[in-house]
Scaffold this active site. Structure first.
Site, mmCIF file in Angstrom:
data_model
loop_
_atom_site.group_PDB
_atom_site.id
_atom_site.type_symbol
_atom_site.label_atom_id
_atom_site.label_comp_id
_atom_site.label_asym_id
_atom_site.label_seq_id
_atom_site.Cartn_x
_atom_site.Cartn_y
_atom_site.Cartn_z
ATOM 1 N N TRP A 21 -3.849 -38.245 48.127
ATOM 2 C CA TRP A 21 -4.235 -38.619 49.389
ATOM 3 C C TRP A 21 -2.981 -39.384 50.139
ATOM 4 O O TRP A 21 -2.019 -40.202 49.496
ATOM 5 C CB TRP A 21 -5.148 -39.901 49.061
ATOM 6 C CG TRP A 21 -5.712 -40.627 50.350
ATOM 7 C CD1 TRP A 21 -6.024 -40.019 51.363
ATOM 8 C CD2 TRP A 21 -6.002 -41.989 50.352
ATOM 9 N NE1 TRP A 21 -6.476 -41.296 52.331
ATOM 10 C CE2 TRP A 21 -6.492 -42.322 51.795
ATOM 11 C CE3 TRP A 21 -5.789 -42.927 49.479
ATOM 12 C CZ2 TRP A 21 -6.688 -43.499 52.073
ATOM 13 C CZ3 TRP A 21 -6.012 -44.306 50.054
ATOM 14 C CH2 TRP A 21 -6.649 -44.647 51.099
ATOM 15 N N ASP A 23 -9.081 -43.358 40.842
ATOM 16 C CA ASP A 23 -9.485 -43.648 42.440
ATOM 17 C C ASP A 23 -10.884 -42.726 42.496
ATOM 18 O O ASP A 23 -10.796 -41.469 42.416
ATOM 19 C CB ASP A 23 -8.319 -42.897 43.107
ATOM 20 C CG ASP A 23 -8.760 -43.227 44.897
ATOM 21 O OD1 ASP A 23 -9.936 -43.750 45.146
ATOM 22 O OD2 ASP A 23 -7.812 -42.971 45.369
ATOM 23 N N LYS A 73 -17.854 -43.116 51.663
ATOM 24 C CA LYS A 73 -18.638 -41.892 52.008
ATOM 25 C C LYS A 73 -19.977 -41.739 51.526
ATOM 26 O O LYS A 73 -20.858 -41.267 51.949
ATOM 27 C CB LYS A 73 -17.667 -40.683 51.025
ATOM 28 C CG LYS A 73 -16.306 -40.957 51.016
ATOM 29 C CD LYS A 73 -15.497 -40.722 52.564
ATOM 30 C CE LYS A 73 -14.117 -41.353 52.321
ATOM 31 N NZ LYS A 73 -13.297 -40.908 53.144
HETATM 32 C C1 LMR Z 1 -9.370 -39.377 54.199
HETATM 33 O O1 LMR Z 1 -8.585 -39.248 53.242
HETATM 34 O O2 LMR Z 1 -9.428 -38.713 55.332
HETATM 35 C C2 LMR Z 1 -10.198 -40.645 54.145
HETATM 36 O O3 LMR Z 1 -10.056 -41.309 52.921
HETATM 37 C C3 LMR Z 1 -10.157 -41.630 55.177
HETATM 38 C C4 LMR Z 1 -8.698 -42.350 55.134
HETATM 39 O O4 LMR Z 1 -8.829 -43.375 55.226
HETATM 40 O O5 LMR Z 1 -7.682 -41.711 55.009
#
Ligand code: LMR
Length: 397
Positions: free
Chosen positions: A130, A211, A246
């Site tokens: 992420w 996570d 989510k």
């Molecule tokens: C994403 O990866 O799009 C979500 O987890 C929202 C975010 O805060 O980035």
């Protein structure tokens, strides 16, 4: 003071929505940020959530501060959702939970806690991961490294390379793993691979940081906890960061939790006291509304059953769109075998599109996706799928 301050670069994910909002093209499509949309392209408030909110409005009597770590009933329900009833870690009372503002808040509290009590620990992130992970831990002042995760040629987990890298990490380092629905690849370890990962971390004395932002979006609420169950062996220590953005659709309520699993009850209480001091120095104590919703739904058997069905509904729709996406790409003339997308889990499809192709989709078609080629499948609908696949087929040609 301010005249020489330069602009910060836009956020890798939320910055794309900022650009999308400014785009005047009426046909624009935003498949960047991970937000669920229903078949009509709306992000609904779940019926179970609406009902819980109605009850809360009727019954709440004050707006007092919550405890620094949040309400005890919420924290206990979070633990039960993670572990199921009667898990050894719960009965041994070696688990402590603090309600945090979203999963991001939980990650940052872990970062602050590590910096305070284990400052030399490196946080290991999957490559890719992420887009926000690295900056969260760096902002907390920690050292960050990556381990291989994705085998691009085979569209699968690069388990051997992952374990070979972690084999070099010193005991006491922290390894962030995605509990399910890996963001961005959608590739989760199989049960056997989870076992290998848990064995390797235990052998090296590495501490898992799970996570867990998509529980219920992979295969099912319990099924998606398979990695957690494998990692949380008797005596194992770990961190878990939960998000209810989510699976409850509570994106803007900022509701999540940090759960710490220690070896003993005394250690759990000591770590919680340190976590509380990090929270107090940051946002003081958590916001109440989102956690009241989650606690109301989880504590009421009928509401909980309704919520579980709603989670299943979201999961099934996403999986349906995965299939339709692959079929429509083939129909539009994409020669490459894209069926791997059907097997990815969660909201995202790691499409294999290059940065240049992503840029062309934005410029030529007003289709916004993340630079890594991550597409939010949960934002696809019967209405936008044709336009989307026509454009992707063209940039892939
Ligand atoms: C994403 O990866 O799009 C979500 O987890 C929202 C975010 O805060 O980035």
């Amino acid at each position: 003071m301010f005249e020489t301050v330069e602009m910060a670069p836009p956020d890798a994910i939320l910055g794309i929505t900022e650009a999308f909002n400014k785009d005047p093209n009426p046909a624009k499509i935003n498949l960047s940020v991970g937000i669920y949309k229903d078949a009509a392209g709306q992000t609904p408030i779940l019926a179970s959530v609406k009902e819980a909110e109605a009850r809360i409005l009727k019954t709440e009597t004050n707006k007092n501060y919550k405890p620094i770590e949040g309400a005890p009933d919420y924290n206990a329900l979070v633990q039960e959702l993670l572990f199921g009833k009667g898990h050894e870690a719960l009965t041994a009372k070696r688990v402590a939970t603090a309600h945090t503002p979203g999963g991001t808040g939980a990650l940052r509290v872990v970062g602050d806690y590590l910096r305070k009590k284990h400052a030399t620990a490196t946080v290991w992130l999957s490559d890719p991961t992420w887009a926000n992970h690295e900056q969260i831990f760096k902002a907390a002042g920690l050292n960050v490294k990556t381990y291989p995760y994705f085998d691009a040629a085979g569209n699968k987990l690069a388990l051997d390379r992952m374990l070979a890298t972690l084999e070099q990490a010193p005991a006491g380092d922290v390894v962030l793993v995605h509990g399910c629905c890996h963001n961005p690849t959608g590739i989760d370890p199989t049960p056997a691979q989870w076992k290998s990962i848990a064995d390797a971390l235990a052998k090296r004395g590495l501490v898992p940081l799970l996570d867990f932002a998509y529980q219920g979006f992979g295969t099912g609420l319990r099924e998606d906890a398979a990695g957690l169950m494998e990692l949380c062996r008797p005596g194992a220590e770990m961190f878990i960061c939960s998000s209810f953005s989510k699976n409850f659709g509570l994106y803007n309520e900022r509701v999540g939790a940090l759960t710490v699993v220690t070896k003993t009850e005394a250690a759990a209480q000591a770590v919680l006291s340190q976590v509380k001091s990090c929270i107090r120095a940051n946002y003081s104590n958590p916001p109440a509304h989102g956690s009241a919703i989650v606690a109301t739904v989880l504590a009421d058997p009928a509401l909980r059953a309704q919520w579980e069905l709603e989670v299943k509904g979201m999961r099934d729709r996403i999986n349906g769109m995965r299939k339709l996406f692959v079929e429509t790409l083939a129909k539009k003339g994409v020669k490459k075998d894209m069926t791997f997308i059907i097997h990815q889990k969660g909201m995202f499809s790691f499409s294999g599109l290059t940065k240049e192709q992503v840029e062309r989709l934005k410029k030529e078609d007003a289709i916004y996706i993340v630079g890594s080629g991550r597409i939010n499948v949960a934002g696809m609908t019967d209405k936008n799928i044709e336009t989307l696949c026509t454009a992707i087929a063209r940039v892939m040609a």
